[in-house]
Design a protein around this motif. Structure first.
Motif, PDB file in Angstrom:
ATOM      1  N   LYS A 140      29.654   5.720  34.503  1.00 16.41           N
ATOM      2  CA  LYS A 140      29.402   7.135  34.229  1.00 16.41           C
ATOM      3  C   LYS A 140      28.148   7.605  34.962  1.00 16.41           C
ATOM      4  CE  LYS A 140      28.217  10.250  30.458  1.00 16.41           C
ATOM      5  NZ  LYS A 140      27.885  10.352  29.045  1.00 16.41           N
ATOM      6  N   GLU A 141      27.077   6.823  34.894  1.00 17.53           N
ATOM      7  CA  GLU A 141      25.824   7.208  35.562  1.00 17.53           C
ATOM      8  C   GLU A 141      25.980   7.233  37.077  1.00 17.53           C
ATOM      9  OE1 GLU A 141      22.499   5.561  32.417  1.00 17.53           O
ATOM     10  OE2 GLU A 141      23.515   4.128  33.723  1.00 17.53           O
ATOM     11  N   GLN A 152      27.952  10.314  37.955  1.00 20.10           N
ATOM     12  CA  GLN A 152      27.108  11.501  37.845  1.00 20.10           C
ATOM     13  C   GLN A 152      26.212  11.639  39.078  1.00 20.10           C
ATOM     14  OE1 GLN A 152      25.991  10.171  33.709  1.00 20.10           O
ATOM     15  NE2 GLN A 152      25.460  12.334  33.583  1.00 20.10           N
ATOM     16  N   GLN A 153      25.641  10.541  39.519  1.00 21.69           N
ATOM     17  CA  GLN A 153      24.783  10.573  40.710  1.00 21.69           C
ATOM     18  C   GLN A 153      25.573  10.993  41.943  1.00 21.69           C
ATOM     19  OE1 GLN A 153      22.863   6.763  41.054  1.00 21.69           O
ATOM     20  NE2 GLN A 153      21.288   7.294  39.554  1.00 21.69           N
ATOM     21  N   LYS A 156      36.574  13.017  33.849  1.00 19.17           N
ATOM     22  CA  LYS A 156      36.399  12.725  35.272  1.00 19.17           C
ATOM     23  C   LYS A 156      37.447  13.446  36.123  1.00 19.17           C
ATOM     24  CE  LYS A 156      35.966   8.686  38.248  1.00 19.17           C
ATOM     25  NZ  LYS A 156      36.024   7.225  38.294  1.00 19.17           N
ATOM     26  N   LEU A 203      29.791  19.313  35.216  1.00 12.78           N
ATOM     27  CA  LEU A 203      28.902  18.165  35.321  1.00 12.78           C
ATOM     28  C   LEU A 203      28.045  18.043  34.066  1.00 12.78           C
ATOM     29  CD1 LEU A 203      27.898  15.780  36.967  1.00 12.78           C
ATOM     30  CD2 LEU A 203      26.288  17.318  38.102  1.00 12.78           C
ATOM     31  N   LEU A 213      30.094  16.558  31.447  1.00 15.71           N
ATOM     32  CA  LEU A 213      30.278  15.141  31.711  1.00 15.71           C
ATOM     33  C   LEU A 213      29.044  14.347  31.278  1.00 15.71           C
ATOM     34  CD1 LEU A 213      32.281  13.126  33.179  1.00 15.71           C
ATOM     35  CD2 LEU A 213      30.713  13.320  35.098  1.00 15.71           C
ATOM     36  N   VAL A 214      27.876  14.871  31.558  1.00 19.46           N
ATOM     37  CA  VAL A 214      26.629  14.207  31.179  1.00 19.46           C
ATOM     38  C   VAL A 214      26.586  14.019  29.662  1.00 19.46           C
ATOM     39  CG1 VAL A 214      24.116  14.515  31.049  1.00 19.46           C
ATOM     40  CG2 VAL A 214      25.317  14.957  33.196  1.00 19.46           C
ATOM     41  N   GLN A 259      26.297  14.708  41.681  1.00 18.35           N
ATOM     42  CA  GLN A 259      25.054  15.455  41.879  1.00 18.35           C
ATOM     43  C   GLN A 259      24.684  15.481  43.356  1.00 18.35           C
ATOM     44  OE1 GLN A 259      23.257  17.224  39.425  1.00 18.35           O
ATOM     45  NE2 GLN A 259      22.378  18.076  41.269  1.00 18.35           N
TER      46      GLN A 259
END
Length: 96
Positions: free
Chosen positions: A4-5, A8-9, A73, A58, A61-62, A12
């Protein structure tokens, strides 16, 4: 780092790259003729709307749990594909 992290990166980073491209379009539009500026600003507005939608997804999602992450996703991917398509289309109008 979790999937997940990492995801996200990745999103982003795509967002940041798209924002930079929109900023370039804005700079280019400022030097264009009045008629061209009208069209360019329409394209920029469309892109900014897509970016806002993407930022919203986003943020969702976070805040999502790991279990909900996989479900969300697909929605995020769909929005980013649409944003990329709009960015590509706009690039043609801006001659890039």
């Amino acid at each position: 780092m979790s999937d997940k992290e990492l995801y996200q990166q990745k999103i982003q980073a795509e967002f940041d790259a798209s924002k930079a491209q929109i900023d370039k379009f804005k700079a280019e539009a400022s030097g264009a003729s009045a008629d061209a500026q009208i069209e360019m600003h329409k394209q920029i507005k469309q892109l900014e709307e897509k970016m806002d939608e993407g930022k919203s997804k986003l943020a969702e999602l976070v805040d999502a749990s790991e279990e909900k992450f996989e479900e969300m996703k697909k929605g995020v991917e769909s929005i980013w594909q649409s944003t990329k398509s709009t960015l590509h289309h706009a690039s043609k109008h801006f001659g890039k």
